[in-house]
Design a protein around this motif. Structure first.
Motif, PDB file in Angstrom:
ATOM      1  N   PRO A 112     -13.800 -18.365  85.231  1.00  0.00           N
ATOM      2  CA  PRO A 112     -14.815 -17.303  85.149  1.00  0.00           C
ATOM      3  C   PRO A 112     -14.659 -16.501  83.861  1.00  0.00           C
ATOM      4  CG  PRO A 112     -13.793 -17.349  87.318  1.00  0.00           C
ATOM      5  CD  PRO A 112     -12.992 -18.273  86.461  1.00  0.00           C
ATOM      6  N   GLY A 113     -15.777 -16.212  83.231  1.00  0.00           N
ATOM      7  CA  GLY A 113     -15.748 -15.430  81.994  1.00  0.00           C
ATOM      8  C   GLY A 113     -15.897 -16.280  80.744  1.00  0.00           C
ATOM      9  N   ASN A 115     -17.996 -18.788  78.654  1.00  0.00           N
ATOM     10  CA  ASN A 115     -19.391 -19.188  78.582  1.00  0.00           C
ATOM     11  C   ASN A 115     -19.529 -20.558  77.928  1.00  0.00           C
ATOM     12  OD1 ASN A 115     -20.232 -16.742  79.709  1.00  0.00           O
ATOM     13  ND2 ASN A 115     -20.391 -15.764  77.708  1.00  0.00           N
ATOM     14  N   ILE A 290     -27.737  -7.551  83.257  1.00  0.00           N
ATOM     15  CA  ILE A 290     -26.577  -8.417  83.479  1.00  0.00           C
ATOM     16  C   ILE A 290     -25.312  -7.637  83.812  1.00  0.00           C
ATOM     17  CG2 ILE A 290     -27.480 -10.306  82.059  1.00  0.00           C
ATOM     18  CD1 ILE A 290     -25.646  -9.414  79.820  1.00  0.00           C
ATOM     19  N   GLN A 291     -25.420  -6.323  83.838  1.00  0.00           N
ATOM     20  CA  GLN A 291     -24.303  -5.530  84.344  1.00  0.00           C
ATOM     21  C   GLN A 291     -24.149  -5.714  85.851  1.00  0.00           C
ATOM     22  OE1 GLN A 291     -22.182  -3.857  82.270  1.00  0.00           O
ATOM     23  NE2 GLN A 291     -23.469  -4.799  80.689  1.00  0.00           N
ATOM     24  N   ASP A 292     -25.239  -6.130  86.500  1.00  0.00           N
ATOM     25  CA  ASP A 292     -25.181  -6.416  87.929  1.00  0.00           C
ATOM     26  C   ASP A 292     -24.330  -7.662  88.147  1.00  0.00           C
ATOM     27  OD1 ASP A 292     -26.007  -7.655  90.544  1.00  0.00           O
ATOM     28  OD2 ASP A 292     -27.281  -5.866  90.625  1.00  0.00           O
ATOM     29  N   LYS A 293     -23.370  -7.596  89.054  1.00  0.00           N
ATOM     30  CA  LYS A 293     -22.419  -8.687  89.246  1.00  0.00           C
ATOM     31  C   LYS A 293     -23.078  -9.981  89.720  1.00  0.00           C
ATOM     32  CE  LYS A 293     -21.253  -7.036  93.925  1.00  0.00           C
ATOM     33  NZ  LYS A 293     -21.847  -8.151  94.655  1.00  0.00           N
ATOM     34  N   ASP A 294     -24.280  -9.900  90.265  1.00  0.00           N
ATOM     35  CA  ASP A 294     -24.952 -11.092  90.770  1.00  0.00           C
ATOM     36  C   ASP A 294     -25.943 -11.694  89.786  1.00  0.00           C
ATOM     37  OD1 ASP A 294     -23.881 -11.459  93.460  1.00  0.00           O
ATOM     38  OD2 ASP A 294     -24.766  -9.502  93.879  1.00  0.00           O
ATOM     39  N   ILE A 296     -26.908 -13.623  86.441  1.00  0.00           N
ATOM     40  CA  ILE A 296     -26.333 -14.543  85.451  1.00  0.00           C
ATOM     41  C   ILE A 296     -27.059 -14.453  84.116  1.00  0.00           C
ATOM     42  CG2 ILE A 296     -25.838 -16.956  84.903  1.00  0.00           C
ATOM     43  CD1 ILE A 296     -24.151 -15.869  87.106  1.00  0.00           C
ATOM     44  N   VAL A 315     -29.790 -15.372  89.573  1.00  0.00           N
ATOM     45  CA  VAL A 315     -28.699 -14.710  90.288  1.00  0.00           C
ATOM     46  C   VAL A 315     -27.796 -15.734  90.963  1.00  0.00           C
ATOM     47  CG1 VAL A 315     -30.009 -12.589  90.664  1.00  0.00           C
ATOM     48  CG2 VAL A 315     -30.164 -14.442  92.334  1.00  0.00           C
ATOM     49  N   VAL A 322     -29.460  -7.996  97.112  1.00  0.00           N
ATOM     50  CA  VAL A 322     -29.649  -8.255  95.686  1.00  0.00           C
ATOM     51  C   VAL A 322     -31.065  -7.898  95.269  1.00  0.00           C
ATOM     52  CG1 VAL A 322     -29.743 -10.052  93.908  1.00  0.00           C
ATOM     53  CG2 VAL A 322     -27.878 -10.045  95.584  1.00  0.00           C
ATOM     54  N   ARG A 325     -31.863  -4.282  94.608  1.00  0.00           N
ATOM     55  CA  ARG A 325     -31.310  -3.712  93.379  1.00  0.00           C
ATOM     56  C   ARG A 325     -32.095  -4.107  92.138  1.00  0.00           C
ATOM     57  NH1 ARG A 325     -26.350  -5.899  95.289  1.00  0.00           N
ATOM     58  NH2 ARG A 325     -26.215  -7.238  93.439  1.00  0.00           N
TER      59      ARG A 325
END
Length: 346
Positions: A112-113, A115, A290-294, A296, A315, A322, A325
């Motif tokens: 994760p993280g 790209n 994209i600050q929302d954790k869901d 992409i 997402v 979701v 939000r």
């Protein structure tokens, strides 16, 4: 004597430059120098695990390389220097070495993280084994000029091992997709989704095909759009990495083709003004969303059965929490919220 003469005639036809366009069968064994768009396999990959030898690229020193997918040429992040074979997928053992794996863009799985934007590798051509003009079977010579941006609705084509020459239409850009391969998973960002016209755009074995525009006489030649790396038979769709990302992964590498300067850039069915306006809206809101954790990523799409582009928010999960939000409109433009699609590398 007659058999020998017939055999000689067949060999002469196979060697003729026009043969590729006439036959358009990428699964057979071609004599040297082979065209591009045909069957290839890493010598250490299992028999039958063939992909497509997509196109020819060249460095400033004049060295030429086959460009295809990482998972086709390098068995996914494996050893530099391995041999690349040209053979029929159901008849292994040709020992026809046409190139050696030179470099690949690492695909990060289960991290994760990290790209990923590209599934690509290059293999240095063995002298005399590959056509030096970049000729792609069923298509011909393509332009060395590439599309920097892919218009929605653009009609494209590709020449691949399994399905040969197929045509399609770009229906999504900026699309993140989930990727699985031998039990591992990752995400590929900013891809292009292509819908097949009159049938599937791709099937297993077509990975590595170069996606290009159709040539329009007096306007532009066939221009490279992307590198095909997966798809779904049931949807008749394919997924490609934009060619600009692919070439960025291998600095100073250029596609071998005609130097004909396009008089006009290829256009899709959607107004370029409309696309530009929507891209501006995406840039304005993307950093915040994209600050929302869901979330992409954000992209543009032509909804099924329609011709009006919409903004998509992709997402990792799609549920009521979701959706509460996330916005249904951005600056007055409708938004579709969609769970990220997943594909297997093929």
């Amino acid at each position: 004597m007659l058999i020998i003469m017939v055999y000689a005639l067949v060999q002469a036809l196979l060697m003729h430059p026009s043969y590729s366009a006439a036959v358009c069968d990428n699964s057979i064994l071609y004599p040297a120098p082979i065209p591009l768009g045909v069957s290839g396999r890493n010598s250490n990959a299992p028999c039958g695990q063939n992909g497509t030898l997509g196109c020819l690229v060249q460095d400033p020193a004049g060295n030429q390389y086959i460009l295809s997918c990482n998972h086709v040429l390098s068995r996914l992040n494996q050893d530099i220097g391995e041999n690349i074979l040209h053979e029929e997928p159901k008849n292994c053992g040709s020992n026809r070495v046409v190139a050696q794996l030179t470099k690949f863009k690492t695909i990060y799985f289960d991290l994760p993280g990290f790209n990923n934007y590209v599934d690509a590798a290059i293999a240095k051509v063995v002298r005399g084994e590959v056509r030096s003009d970049g000729y792609i079977n069923c298509i011909g010579k393509v332009s060395s000029w590439v599309l920097q941006d892919t218009p929605l609705g653009l009609e494209v084509q590709k020449s691949g091992l399994t399905t040969g020459l197929t045509e399609g239409r770009v229906i999504e850009v900026g699309k993140p997709v989930g990727i699985t391969y031998e039990g591992h998973s990752t995400i590929m960002l900013d891809t292009i989704k292509i819908e097949g016209i009159n049938g599937p755009f791709t099937q297993r074995g077509d990975s590595g095909s170069l996606v290009v525009t159709k040539a329009v006489e007096g306007r532009h030649p066939c221009m490279p759009v992307g590198l095909l790396f997966t798809g779904k038979d049931i949807e008749q769709t394919g997924i490609a990495c934009p060619i600009v990302h692919v070439l960025d992964a291998f600095p100073a590498i250029a596609i071998v083709g005609t130097n004909e300067v396009p008089k006009f850039l290829p256009q899709g069915t959607i107004s370029s003004t409309t696309i530009s306006q929507l891209q501006t809206v995406i840039k304005r809101h993307q950093a915040n969303l994209i600050q929302d954790k869901d979330v992409i990523g954000l992209g543009l799409a032509i909804p099924l059965g329609g011709n009006t582009p919409v903004i998509k928010i992709h997402v990792v999960r799609d549920d009521e929490a979701v959706r509460r939000r996330l916005p249904l409109h951005l600056d007055g433009n409708p938004v579709l919220i969609e769970k990220m699609e997943s594909f297997e590398l093929n």
